[in-house]
Design a protein around this motif. Sequence first.
Motif, PDB file in Angstrom:
ATOM      1  N   GLN A  40       0.841  -1.199   0.000  1.00 18.68           N
ATOM      2  CA  GLN A  40       0.000   0.000   0.000  1.00 18.68           C
ATOM      3  C   GLN A  40       0.876   1.249   0.000  1.00 18.68           C
ATOM      4  N   GLY A  41       2.009   1.183   0.680  1.00 18.85           N
ATOM      5  CA  GLY A  41       2.939   2.308   0.703  1.00 18.85           C
ATOM      6  C   GLY A  41       3.510   2.623  -0.668  1.00 18.85           C
ATOM      7  N   ASP A  42       3.817   1.573  -1.436  1.00 20.14           N
ATOM      8  CA  ASP A  42       4.314   1.771  -2.801  1.00 20.14           C
ATOM      9  C   ASP A  42       3.267   2.471  -3.654  1.00 20.14           C
ATOM     10  N   LEU A  43       2.026   2.017  -3.546  1.00 18.69           N
ATOM     11  CA  LEU A  43       0.950   2.646  -4.313  1.00 18.69           C
ATOM     12  C   LEU A  43       0.750   4.083  -3.857  1.00 18.69           C
ATOM     13  N   ALA A  44       0.841   4.326  -2.562  1.00 19.16           N
ATOM     14  CA  ALA A  44       0.694   5.682  -2.032  1.00 19.16           C
ATOM     15  C   ALA A  44       1.755   6.604  -2.626  1.00 19.16           C
ATOM     16  N   GLU A  45       2.987   6.126  -2.645  1.00 24.66           N
ATOM     17  CA  GLU A  45       4.089   6.934  -3.176  1.00 24.66           C
ATOM     18  C   GLU A  45       3.892   7.247  -4.645  1.00 24.66           C
ATOM     19  N   ARG A  46       3.474   6.265  -5.407  1.00 22.63           N
ATOM     20  CA  ARG A  46       3.359   6.443  -6.863  1.00 22.63           C
ATOM     21  C   ARG A  46       2.090   7.176  -7.288  1.00 22.63           C
ATOM     22  N   SER A  47       1.083   7.182  -6.435  1.00 27.55           N
ATOM     23  CA  SER A  47      -0.180   7.825  -6.794  1.00 27.55           C
ATOM     24  C   SER A  47      -0.372   9.185  -6.135  1.00 27.55           C
ATOM     25  N   ALA A  48       0.489   9.529  -5.178  1.00 29.61           N
ATOM     26  CA  ALA A  48       0.348  10.768  -4.406  1.00 29.61           C
ATOM     27  C   ALA A  48      -0.961  10.784  -3.609  1.00 29.61           C
ATOM     28  N   VAL A  49      -1.358   9.593  -3.150  1.00 30.11           N
ATOM     29  CA  VAL A  49      -2.509   9.428  -2.258  1.00 30.11           C
ATOM     30  C   VAL A  49      -1.936   8.854  -0.966  1.00 30.11           C
ATOM     31  N   SER A  50      -2.387   9.340   0.174  1.00 29.56           N
ATOM     32  CA  SER A  50      -1.794   8.880   1.434  1.00 29.56           C
ATOM     33  C   SER A  50      -2.047   7.392   1.670  1.00 29.56           C
ATOM     34  N   GLU A  51      -1.091   6.766   2.335  1.00 27.42           N
ATOM     35  CA  GLU A  51      -1.231   5.341   2.645  1.00 27.42           C
ATOM     36  C   GLU A  51      -2.462   5.063   3.506  1.00 27.42           C
ATOM     37  N   PRO A  52      -2.767   5.882   4.525  1.00 28.87           N
ATOM     38  CA  PRO A  52      -4.007   5.631   5.289  1.00 28.87           C
ATOM     39  C   PRO A  52      -5.268   5.697   4.422  1.00 28.87           C
ATOM     40  N   THR A  53      -5.267   6.582   3.430  1.00 27.33           N
ATOM     41  CA  THR A  53      -6.424   6.668   2.527  1.00 27.33           C
ATOM     42  C   THR A  53      -6.541   5.401   1.695  1.00 27.33           C
ATOM     43  N   ILE A  54      -5.425   4.912   1.167  1.00 29.74           N
ATOM     44  CA  ILE A  54      -5.456   3.680   0.384  1.00 29.74           C
ATOM     45  C   ILE A  54      -5.921   2.518   1.253  1.00 29.74           C
ATOM     46  N   ALA A  55      -5.410   2.434   2.477  1.00 27.68           N
ATOM     47  CA  ALA A  55      -5.825   1.364   3.389  1.00 27.68           C
ATOM     48  C   ALA A  55      -7.322   1.443   3.673  1.00 27.68           C
ATOM     49  N   ARG A  56      -7.819   2.649   3.885  1.00 29.60           N
ATOM     50  CA  ARG A  56      -9.251   2.826   4.163  1.00 29.60           C
ATOM     51  C   ARG A  56     -10.095   2.419   2.964  1.00 29.60           C
ATOM     52  N   LEU A  57      -9.689   2.832   1.775  1.00 25.40           N
ATOM     53  CA  LEU A  57     -10.449   2.492   0.571  1.00 25.40           C
ATOM     54  C   LEU A  57     -10.418   0.989   0.301  1.00 25.40           C
ATOM     55  N   GLU A  58      -9.270   0.354   0.517  1.00 25.18           N
ATOM     56  CA  GLU A  58      -9.158  -1.087   0.270  1.00 25.18           C
ATOM     57  C   GLU A  58      -9.882  -1.917   1.327  1.00 25.18           C
ATOM     58  N   ALA A  59     -10.189  -1.328   2.461  1.00 26.54           N
ATOM     59  CA  ALA A  59     -10.860  -2.076   3.537  1.00 26.54           C
ATOM     60  C   ALA A  59     -12.317  -2.373   3.200  1.00 26.54           C
ATOM     61  N   GLU A  60     -12.889  -1.610   2.298  1.00 28.17           N
ATOM     62  CA  GLU A  60     -14.281  -1.810   1.889  1.00 28.17           C
ATOM     63  C   GLU A  60     -14.320  -2.676   0.647  1.00 28.17           C
ATOM     64  N   ASP A  61     -15.167  -3.697   0.654  1.00 23.08           N
ATOM     65  CA  ASP A  61     -15.318  -4.535  -0.535  1.00 23.08           C
ATOM     66  C   ASP A  61     -16.267  -3.852  -1.506  1.00 23.08           C
ATOM     67  N   GLY A  62     -16.126  -4.124  -2.767  1.00 23.91           N
ATOM     68  CA  GLY A  62     -17.010  -3.559  -3.775  1.00 23.91           C
ATOM     69  C   GLY A  62     -16.297  -2.520  -4.617  1.00 23.91           C
ATOM     70  N   ARG A  63     -17.069  -1.624  -5.199  1.00 25.37           N
ATOM     71  CA  ARG A  63     -16.513  -0.582  -6.055  1.00 25.37           C
ATOM     72  C   ARG A  63     -15.567   0.296  -5.249  1.00 25.37           C
ATOM     73  N   LEU A  64     -14.482   0.736  -5.887  1.00 21.86           N
ATOM     74  CA  LEU A  64     -13.532   1.613  -5.233  1.00 21.86           C
ATOM     75  C   LEU A  64     -14.206   2.941  -4.962  1.00 21.86           C
ATOM     76  N   GLY A  65     -14.284   3.302  -3.691  1.00 25.11           N
ATOM     77  CA  GLY A  65     -14.934   4.546  -3.300  1.00 25.11           C
ATOM     78  C   GLY A  65     -13.934   5.678  -3.248  1.00 25.11           C
ATOM     79  N   GLY A  66     -14.337   6.747  -2.617  1.00 20.15           N
ATOM     80  CA  GLY A  66     -13.467   7.906  -2.473  1.00 20.15           C
ATOM     81  C   GLY A  66     -13.800   8.985  -3.474  1.00 20.15           C
ATOM     82  N   ARG A  67     -13.065  10.071  -3.349  1.00 15.06           N
ATOM     83  CA  ARG A  67     -13.258  11.198  -4.265  1.00 15.06           C
ATOM     84  C   ARG A  67     -12.818  10.802  -5.671  1.00 15.06           C
ATOM     85  N   PRO A  68     -13.497  11.328  -6.674  1.00 20.18           N
ATOM     86  CA  PRO A  68     -13.133  10.972  -8.055  1.00 20.18           C
ATOM     87  C   PRO A  68     -11.666  11.231  -8.371  1.00 20.18           C
TER      88      PRO A  68
END
Length: 92
Positions: A29-57
Amino acid sequence: MSIENLSNQASAVTTRQIKAARALLGWSQGDLAERSAVSEPTIARLEAEDGRLGGRPETVSKIISALVVAGIAFIPENGGGLGVRLLQKPPR
């Protein structure tokens, strides 16, 4: 999915596809955070929910774009199920 099609397909990408894409790339998740400029806690939170990827567009677009640039193709539901593929890099 090409970068041009991200806006059309972003709402169809699931958290399982994101996790599978990370696994294919060997990314944490840290690698994705670094490469996407999205915080690691945000990626962890989004991945914790099953289904469509949520979050801001814009957050979803950053995540998907980072994976596409790294060589991931998102496979839409086409009767065989959603998926991801690691595209071969062109020979140099």
